[in-house]
Design a protein around this motif. Sequence first.
Motif, PDB file in Angstrom:
ATOM      1  N   LEU A   1       0.833  -1.202   0.000  1.00  0.00           N
ATOM      2  CA  LEU A   1       0.000   0.000   0.000  1.00  0.00           C
ATOM      3  C   LEU A   1       0.869   1.253   0.000  1.00  0.00           C
ATOM      4  CD1 LEU A   1      -2.982   0.943   0.212  1.00  0.00           C
ATOM      5  CD2 LEU A   1      -2.656   1.023   2.683  1.00  0.00           C
ATOM      6  N   ILE A   2       1.893   1.261   0.847  1.00  0.00           N
ATOM      7  CA  ILE A   2       2.783   2.424   0.928  1.00  0.00           C
ATOM      8  C   ILE A   2       3.611   2.567  -0.342  1.00  0.00           C
ATOM      9  CG2 ILE A   2       4.744   3.399   2.170  1.00  0.00           C
ATOM     10  CD1 ILE A   2       3.641   2.116   4.712  1.00  0.00           C
ATOM     11  N   VAL A   3       4.163   1.455  -0.815  1.00  0.00           N
ATOM     12  CA  VAL A   3       5.037   1.506  -1.992  1.00  0.00           C
ATOM     13  C   VAL A   3       4.269   2.007  -3.216  1.00  0.00           C
ATOM     14  CG1 VAL A   3       6.302   0.071  -3.629  1.00  0.00           C
ATOM     15  CG2 VAL A   3       6.675  -0.217  -1.181  1.00  0.00           C
ATOM     16  N   VAL A   4       3.102   1.440  -3.468  1.00  0.00           N
ATOM     17  CA  VAL A   4       2.328   1.838  -4.644  1.00  0.00           C
ATOM     18  C   VAL A   4       1.826   3.272  -4.505  1.00  0.00           C
ATOM     19  CG1 VAL A   4       0.287   1.322  -6.036  1.00  0.00           C
ATOM     20  CG2 VAL A   4       1.665  -0.539  -5.121  1.00  0.00           C
ATOM     21  N   GLY A   5       1.362   3.639  -3.302  1.00  0.00           N
ATOM     22  CA  GLY A   5       0.882   5.002  -3.101  1.00  0.00           C
ATOM     23  C   GLY A   5       1.967   6.042  -3.311  1.00  0.00           C
ATOM     24  N   VAL A   6       3.157   5.793  -2.772  1.00  0.00           N
ATOM     25  CA  VAL A   6       4.271   6.731  -2.941  1.00  0.00           C
ATOM     26  C   VAL A   6       4.694   6.790  -4.401  1.00  0.00           C
ATOM     27  CG1 VAL A   6       6.678   7.190  -2.333  1.00  0.00           C
ATOM     28  CG2 VAL A   6       5.074   6.465  -0.568  1.00  0.00           C
ATOM     29  N   ALA A   7       4.710   5.644  -5.071  1.00  0.00           N
ATOM     30  CA  ALA A   7       5.086   5.623  -6.489  1.00  0.00           C
ATOM     31  C   ALA A   7       4.113   6.441  -7.324  1.00  0.00           C
ATOM     32  CB  ALA A   7       5.148   4.181  -6.994  1.00  0.00           C
ATOM     33  N   LEU A   8       2.815   6.322  -7.047  1.00  0.00           N
ATOM     34  CA  LEU A   8       1.817   7.098  -7.784  1.00  0.00           C
ATOM     35  C   LEU A   8       1.991   8.595  -7.548  1.00  0.00           C
ATOM     36  CD1 LEU A   8      -1.421   4.964  -7.295  1.00  0.00           C
ATOM     37  CD2 LEU A   8      -0.182   5.338  -9.417  1.00  0.00           C
ATOM     38  N   ASP A   9       2.201   8.979  -6.283  1.00  0.00           N
ATOM     39  CA  ASP A   9       2.390  10.410  -5.981  1.00  0.00           C
ATOM     40  C   ASP A   9       3.639  10.964  -6.657  1.00  0.00           C
ATOM     41  OD1 ASP A   9       0.112  10.405  -4.450  1.00  0.00           O
ATOM     42  OD2 ASP A   9       1.159  10.094  -2.548  1.00  0.00           O
ATOM     43  N   THR A  10       4.711  10.179  -6.662  1.00  0.00           N
ATOM     44  CA  THR A  10       5.951  10.646  -7.297  1.00  0.00           C
ATOM     45  C   THR A  10       5.781  10.793  -8.804  1.00  0.00           C
ATOM     46  OG1 THR A  10       7.207   9.498  -5.562  1.00  0.00           O
ATOM     47  CG2 THR A  10       8.419  10.209  -7.511  1.00  0.00           C
TER      48      THR A  10
END
Length: 424
Positions: A397-406
Motif C-alpha cells: 500500500l505504501i510503496v504503490v501510493g508513494v510511487a503514484l504520488d511521485t
Amino acid sequence: MIRILSGALTVPEIRKKLGITLLLLALYRIGAQIPVPGVSEAGVQALQENSAFQGGALQLLNVFSGGALSQIAIFALGIMPFITASIVLQLLQVVVPALEKLKQEGEIGQQRITQYTRYLTVGLAAGQSVGYVFLFRSFEGSAGTPLIEDFNAAKVVMIVVSLTAGAMIVMWLGELITQRGIGNGMSLMIFASIISGLPNGISAWWNSGDPVFKVLMPFIALAVIAAVVFVQEGQRRIPIQYAKRVIGRRMSGGGQTYLPLKVNMANVIPVIFAASILSIPPTIAQFITKDPSNGVQEFLAPGGWTYIAAESVFIILFTYFYTAVTFNPVEQADNLKKYGGFIPGVRPGRPTAEFLDRVLARLTFPGALYLAAVAALPAILFNQTTQGFAFGGTSMLIVVGVALDTVKQIEAQLMMRNYEGFLK
C-alpha cells in the motif's frame, strides 16, 4: 513510457532533481548500515535472530527503518519520530486555538508549526531512544550475549544522543528531498526502506517449501497492486458553479469546475496508526517480563486472527477520525460562499456543509474497508507474510501510493514544460 522517461531525463532541471533525490536516498541507506558506537557486534547479531524481529511487535518499525532498527544503526529510528510529530501537530490544530490561528496565517504560520514539529521530533526521538536501549538490553538473557558491554550511564547517554542525532539527520534529508528533489521526502524514505527488504522477500518466496504459497503469491501481489491503484485514483467529483460578478466595469467569474473528494482521503495513515498502537502492548510486556515469547506477544502476534480483527477495527476507526480532522466541510462551504461558488441544487452555507459531510461519510466507508482489506489480505491467505517483507499489505500500500504520488509530481514537472505526462 520508456520514451517519455528518456525524454524527462533530457530536461536538465528534472534530471538534477532526480539526481539529488537518489543521492539523498543513498545517503539515508548508508546511514542505516552504520552501527551506533558502544554496541556489541555479537549482541546485534544475536538481536537480529530474536523472535521480536521475526514476526514480533517490533517488525513493523524495523521494516519502516529498512532493517536499521535490528542493527541498531545511527538511523535506527528512521523517519517515524518526525511523522508522529507531524500527525500530533496536525491533530492539535483542531483542538488548540493558538495552533489553529497559526494555520490560518499562511506561510509564516506554517513555518512556526514546522518549527514546533521539529522540537517535538527531538523529544520523541530522545524518548524512543531511551526506551529502545533498555528494551534491547532486556533481550540479553535470551540472546546469551551482552548488547552493551560495560553498561553504564555514560554509554546510555552516548547511544541516546547518537540515535536522536540520527533521527534529526533523517528529518533534514527528508526536507531536502521535498525542497530540492522530486516527491515527498518522508514518503520516499519509507519507500526506500521497504524496497530495501524486497530482495529478501523474493528470496524467501522463491525458496518457500509451500507450493500453494509459491504459486499464488505473485497473483495476490498483482491483485493487491491493481486494487491499490484503482482505489487510490478513485474520487467523487462534485460540480462547483461560480456566479458571475461585476468588478468595476468588468464582469468576471461564471466558470464551472469540480471539487474532488478521494475515496481514500486518509491514505496510509490509519494503517500506520493501527499497527503502531497494536505494537505497544507486546513491547511493554517484553520490557516488563523480559520474555520475548510472553502471552501478550502471542495474543497479538502479527498474522494471528486476533491481531487481524483488532487491526481492521482500528483502521476503520482511524480512517473516519483522520478524514474528519483533515477535511472540514464547514470550512469548505464557507470558502465556496466567500468566492461566489455553489453546488448546483444545494443552497450555500450550512446546507452545502451538510451535503459535503454526507458525501464524505459515504465515501469514507468503502475507503476504510479497502484499507482494512489490503492490510489483512496477505495474512488471511497465508497466515503470515514473507520474512523480511513484513506486513505485506501495508508495505505494498505504501510503496504503490508513494510511487503514484511521485509519478504525478514528475508529470506536473513535464506539463510545466509542455511535455506529455505519464498518466492519461
